[in-house]
Design a protein around this motif. Structure first.
Motif, PDB file in Angstrom:
ATOM      1  N   LYS A 183       0.772  -1.304  -0.169  1.00 53.90           N
ATOM      2  CA  LYS A 183      -0.026  -0.052  -0.067  1.00 53.90           C
ATOM      3  C   LYS A 183       0.841   1.418  -0.052  1.00 53.90           C
ATOM      4  O   LYS A 183       0.716   2.168  -0.902  1.00 53.90           O
ATOM      5  CB  LYS A 183      -1.064   0.006   1.399  1.00 53.90           C
ATOM      6  CG  LYS A 183      -1.996   1.296   1.340  1.00 53.90           C
ATOM      7  CD  LYS A 183      -2.892   1.187   2.443  1.00 53.90           C
ATOM      8  CE  LYS A 183      -3.793   2.259   2.619  1.00 53.90           C
ATOM      9  NZ  LYS A 183      -4.754   2.187   3.401  1.00 53.90           N
ATOM     10  N   ARG A 184       2.141   1.220   0.810  1.00 52.60           N
ATOM     11  CA  ARG A 184       2.861   2.464   0.886  1.00 52.60           C
ATOM     12  C   ARG A 184       3.446   2.794  -0.548  1.00 52.60           C
ATOM     13  O   ARG A 184       3.396   3.971  -0.982  1.00 52.60           O
ATOM     14  CB  ARG A 184       3.879   2.218   1.710  1.00 52.60           C
ATOM     15  CG  ARG A 184       3.391   2.318   3.319  1.00 52.60           C
ATOM     16  CD  ARG A 184       4.645   2.536   4.185  1.00 52.60           C
ATOM     17  NE  ARG A 184       5.515   1.448   4.173  1.00 52.60           N
ATOM     18  CZ  ARG A 184       5.534   0.204   4.887  1.00 52.60           C
ATOM     19  NH1 ARG A 184       4.748   0.150   5.696  1.00 52.60           N
ATOM     20  NH2 ARG A 184       6.708  -0.660   4.724  1.00 52.60           N
ATOM     21  N   ASP A 185       3.958   1.541  -1.262  1.00 51.85           N
ATOM     22  CA  ASP A 185       4.485   1.671  -2.297  1.00 51.85           C
ATOM     23  C   ASP A 185       3.721   2.257  -3.513  1.00 51.85           C
ATOM     24  O   ASP A 185       3.876   2.886  -4.246  1.00 51.85           O
ATOM     25  CB  ASP A 185       5.259   0.368  -2.946  1.00 51.85           C
ATOM     26  CG  ASP A 185       6.377  -0.010  -1.833  1.00 51.85           C
ATOM     27  OD1 ASP A 185       6.809   0.900  -1.273  1.00 51.85           O
ATOM     28  OD2 ASP A 185       6.823  -1.330  -2.032  1.00 51.85           O
ATOM     29  N   TRP A 186       2.467   1.697  -3.432  1.00 52.70           N
ATOM     30  CA  TRP A 186       1.352   2.306  -4.158  1.00 52.70           C
ATOM     31  C   TRP A 186       1.198   3.610  -4.236  1.00 52.70           C
ATOM     32  O   TRP A 186       1.082   4.385  -5.111  1.00 52.70           O
ATOM     33  CB  TRP A 186       0.077   1.455  -4.109  1.00 52.70           C
ATOM     34  CG  TRP A 186      -1.045   1.703  -4.973  1.00 52.70           C
ATOM     35  CD1 TRP A 186      -1.390   1.262  -6.267  1.00 52.70           C
ATOM     36  CD2 TRP A 186      -1.905   2.776  -4.866  1.00 52.70           C
ATOM     37  NE1 TRP A 186      -2.215   2.102  -6.815  1.00 52.70           N
ATOM     38  CE2 TRP A 186      -2.760   2.890  -5.942  1.00 52.70           C
ATOM     39  CE3 TRP A 186      -2.632   3.611  -3.584  1.00 52.70           C
ATOM     40  CZ2 TRP A 186      -3.965   3.923  -5.940  1.00 52.70           C
ATOM     41  CZ3 TRP A 186      -3.450   4.448  -3.650  1.00 52.70           C
ATOM     42  CH2 TRP A 186      -4.224   4.350  -4.912  1.00 52.70           C
ATOM     43  N   LYS A 187       0.995   4.329  -2.916  1.00 52.29           N
ATOM     44  CA  LYS A 187       0.724   5.616  -2.614  1.00 52.29           C
ATOM     45  C   LYS A 187       2.212   6.426  -3.310  1.00 52.29           C
ATOM     46  O   LYS A 187       1.844   7.543  -4.092  1.00 52.29           O
ATOM     47  CB  LYS A 187       0.655   5.887  -1.327  1.00 52.29           C
ATOM     48  CG  LYS A 187      -0.768   5.409  -0.709  1.00 52.29           C
ATOM     49  CD  LYS A 187      -0.798   5.887   0.797  1.00 52.29           C
ATOM     50  CE  LYS A 187      -2.362   5.384   1.231  1.00 52.29           C
ATOM     51  NZ  LYS A 187      -2.517   6.058   2.938  1.00 52.29           N
ATOM     52  N   LYS A 188       3.175   5.924  -2.982  1.00 49.97           N
ATOM     53  CA  LYS A 188       4.381   6.678  -3.501  1.00 49.97           C
ATOM     54  C   LYS A 188       4.317   6.663  -5.150  1.00 49.97           C
ATOM     55  O   LYS A 188       4.740   7.795  -5.511  1.00 49.97           O
ATOM     56  CB  LYS A 188       5.598   6.030  -3.207  1.00 49.97           C
ATOM     57  CG  LYS A 188       5.921   6.216  -1.747  1.00 49.97           C
ATOM     58  CD  LYS A 188       7.049   5.693  -1.236  1.00 49.97           C
ATOM     59  CE  LYS A 188       7.323   5.648   0.403  1.00 49.97           C
ATOM     60  NZ  LYS A 188       8.946   4.960   0.590  1.00 49.97           N
ATOM     61  N   ALA A 189       3.792   5.642  -5.736  1.00 47.02           N
ATOM     62  CA  ALA A 189       3.973   5.571  -7.069  1.00 47.02           C
ATOM     63  C   ALA A 189       2.615   6.502  -7.708  1.00 47.02           C
ATOM     64  O   ALA A 189       3.156   7.087  -8.880  1.00 47.02           O
ATOM     65  CB  ALA A 189       3.430   4.308  -7.830  1.00 47.02           C
ATOM     66  N   GLN A 190       1.670   6.756  -6.977  1.00 43.04           N
ATOM     67  CA  GLN A 190       0.708   7.775  -7.349  1.00 43.04           C
ATOM     68  C   GLN A 190       1.077   9.060  -7.317  1.00 43.04           C
ATOM     69  O   GLN A 190       0.797  10.161  -8.202  1.00 43.04           O
ATOM     70  CB  GLN A 190      -0.571   7.510  -6.492  1.00 43.04           C
ATOM     71  CG  GLN A 190      -1.066   6.122  -6.505  1.00 43.04           C
ATOM     72  CD  GLN A 190      -1.419   5.428  -8.187  1.00 43.04           C
ATOM     73  OE1 GLN A 190      -1.986   6.202  -8.903  1.00 43.04           O
ATOM     74  NE2 GLN A 190      -0.706   4.436  -8.182  1.00 43.04           N
ATOM     75  N   GLU A 191       1.764   9.491  -6.460  1.00 40.27           N
ATOM     76  CA  GLU A 191       2.323  10.810  -6.086  1.00 40.27           C
ATOM     77  C   GLU A 191       3.705  11.166  -7.097  1.00 40.27           C
ATOM     78  O   GLU A 191       3.760  12.377  -7.212  1.00 40.27           O
ATOM     79  CB  GLU A 191       2.860  10.787  -4.577  1.00 40.27           C
ATOM     80  CG  GLU A 191       1.610  10.738  -3.487  1.00 40.27           C
ATOM     81  CD  GLU A 191       2.251  10.489  -2.177  1.00 40.27           C
ATOM     82  OE1 GLU A 191       3.403  10.420  -2.003  1.00 40.27           O
ATOM     83  OE2 GLU A 191       1.329  10.593  -1.133  1.00 40.27           O
TER      84      GLU A 191
END
Length: 396
Positions: free
Chosen positions: A387-395
Motif C-alpha cells: 500500500k505504501r509503495d502504491w501511494k508513492k507511485a501515485q504521487e
C-alpha cells in the motif's frame, strides 16, 4: 548435499568450513539423537556441553565467526548453517542455534568493546548460553507480534536502571548465563545486558511446547526490581527497537537456514524408507502417490534454498532486508512445513514415532511457522508495504 551448496560468491574458506560442519554433524552428532538427555524441554545442559566440546575438538564450534572476530557473509553463513541443521542437535553442538546465534550477531554489531569482552566472547567460545527477553504474556496485554505494546518498564535510579515486568516464551532462560532484556523508558524501548542467573529474574515455569530442540525450553519469567548498571545498556535509551531490527532480519533467515538443513535430512530418511519398503508387490517409491510426494519435496527444497540465498544476498548489500526477510520467512517456513508433513506421510506409522528425527522435525517446523513472527503477521506487514509503495507511485 552438493545440490544445496551454492558456490557462487562463497569463498574457499567458507566452503571448507561447510564441508567440515556437514561431516561432523552427520558422523559425530547424529548418533546422539537417541541420547536420553534429550528432554521435552530441550537437550539438557550436560548434553549440550558435551556436544560443544566435541565441536571444539573438531574445530567447528561457532564456525560462522572467524578467528579474527570477523563474520562470514550471510551467503556464506547460509552454506554453513544449513549443514549444522542436518540434525536437531547440530546447531547446539556447533553453537549456531537460536537464540545464541542471533544474540551474538546483535552484540557483534552494537555492543561496546567492554560489553563484547564481558558478554560476547564467552558466548562465541561456547561457555555461556543466552536468552532474549522481549515477548510478554498475552494475559497481561503485553508485547507479542506487536512490540509497541511492551509493558516492561525501566527507570533510572542513580547510576542504575531498575526494570520491572513479565516476559514469556523466553527461549533458553533456564540455564542461560547472558540475558538481553528489553524494557520501556520514557524515551522508548531500551536493551540491557545482564548476568544470569539473577535473583530479580524469576522463572515462573518452563512451558510444555510442541518443539523440543532448544536447551532450557521456553520460560515465563518475572522481573522484579532488577538493577542494571547504566553501563550495561546497549546504546542509548529509546533506541531498543532500532537495535532489535539489526537482529531480527538475520535471525529470521538463520532459522530458515537451520530448518532447511533439518528438512533435507528428513527427506533423505523418507526417501530411503520409500526405496526399501515394499507394499502391494513393489517398492513404495514406485507407487505414484508416494513418488509424487518425494518429487514435490525436491521442488520445495530447491525453492526454499533459492529464497534463503536470495535474502542472504540482500542482507550482504548492507540493506536492512525487513521486507525480504519477511518474504523468505513466510515462503521457507511454509515450504518446509509441506516437506516435513510429506515425510511423515511417506513413512506412515514409522513417521510418527521417535525412531527417526522425522517426527521431531515435523513438530519443530510447525513451531517455526509462528516463531520470529507468524506467517500472517509477515503477510500483513508486506501488505502494508504494498500500500505504501502504491501511494508513492501515485504521487510520483
Amino acid at each position: 548435499m552438493s545440490n544445496l551448496l551454492e558456490t557462487t560468491g562463497i569463498s574457499d574458506r567458507a566452503l571448507d568450513i561447510a564441508d567440515r560442519v556437514e561431516r561432523f554433524v552427520r558422523e559425530t552428532i547424529a548418533p546422539y539423537e537417541r541420547d536420553p538427555r534429550r528432554t521435552s524441554h530441550g537437550p539438557s545442559d550436560e548434553l549440550a556441553t558435551e556436544l560443544k566440546a566435541l565441536a571444539r575438538k573438531a574445530g567447528v564450534l561457532t564456525p560462522h565467526v572467524l578467528p579474527d572476530g570477523g563474520h562470514l557473509t550471510q551467503r556464506e553463513t547460509a552454506a554453513v548453517l544449513i549443514r549444522s541443521g542436518l540434525s536437531p542437535l547440530g546447531p547446539i553442538a556447533c553453537n549456531t542455534a537460536a537464540p545464541d546465534e542471533g544474540n551474538m550477531y546483535l552484540l557483534g554489531k552494537v555492543a561496546s568493546p567492554e560489553l563484547k569482552a564481558r558478554y560476547l566472547e564467552p558466548m562465541i567460545r561456547g561457555e555461556k548460553r543466552s536468552a532474549f527477553f522481549m515477548t510478554e504474556p498475552a494475559e497481561d496485554g503485553g508485547a507479542g507480534s506487536d512490540p509497541s505494546m511492551m509493558l516492561t518498564t525501566c527507570r533510572m535510579d542513580g547510576n542504575h536502571w531498575v526494570i520491572n515486568g513479565r516476559k514469556t516464551y523466553i527461549t533458553g532462560a533456564d540455564g542461560a548465563g547472558v540475558g538481553i532484556v528489553m524494557a520501556k523508558s520514557d524515551e522508548g524501548a531500551c536493551m540491557f545486558l545482564v548476568d544470569l542467573p539473577d535473583p530479580a529474574i524469576r522463572i515462573e515455569r518452563v512451558m510444555d511446547t510442541i518443539d523440543s530442540s532448544m536447551p532450557g525450553g521456553h520460560a515465563v519469567v518475572s522481573i522484579d526490581n532488577l538493577r542494571v548498571p547504566a553501563t550495561q545498556m546497549l546504546g542509548e535509551s529509546g533506541e531498543g527497537f532500532r537495535y532489535a531490527q539489526v537482529r531480527l532480519s538475520p535471525a529470521r533467515l538463520s532459522h530458515c537456514m537451520r530448518w532447511l538443513g533439518a528438512c533435507v535430512r528428513a527427506n533423505e530418511i523418507a526417501t530411503d524408507y520409500a526405496n526399501r519398503r515394499m507394499a502391494f508387490g513393489k517398492q513404495l517409491i514406485d507407487h505414484e502417490g508416494v513418488g509424487f510426494m518425494l518429487a514435490e519435496n525436491l521442488l520445495d527444497l530447491k525453492q526454499a534454498e533459492l529464497m534463503t540465498y536470495w535474502c542472504a544476498d540482500v542482507l550482504d548489500t548492507g540493506a536492512g532486508g525487513t521486507a525480504q526477510s519477511s518474504m523468505a520467512k513466510v515462503a521457507v517456513s511454509e515450504a518446509l512445513m509441506r516437506i516435513a508433513d510429506r515425510c511423515v506421510q511417506v513413512m506412515g506409522g514409522q513417521g510418527v514415532t521417535g525412531d527417526t528425527i522425522v517426527e521431531q522435525v515435523f513438530r519443530e517446523i510447525r513451531a517455526f511457522r509462528i516463531y520470529d513472527g507468524p506467517t500472517e503477521v509477515h503477510k500483513w506487514s508486506l501488505a502494508k508495504k504494498i500500500k505504501r509503495d502504491w501511494k508513492k507511485a501515485q504521487e510520483a
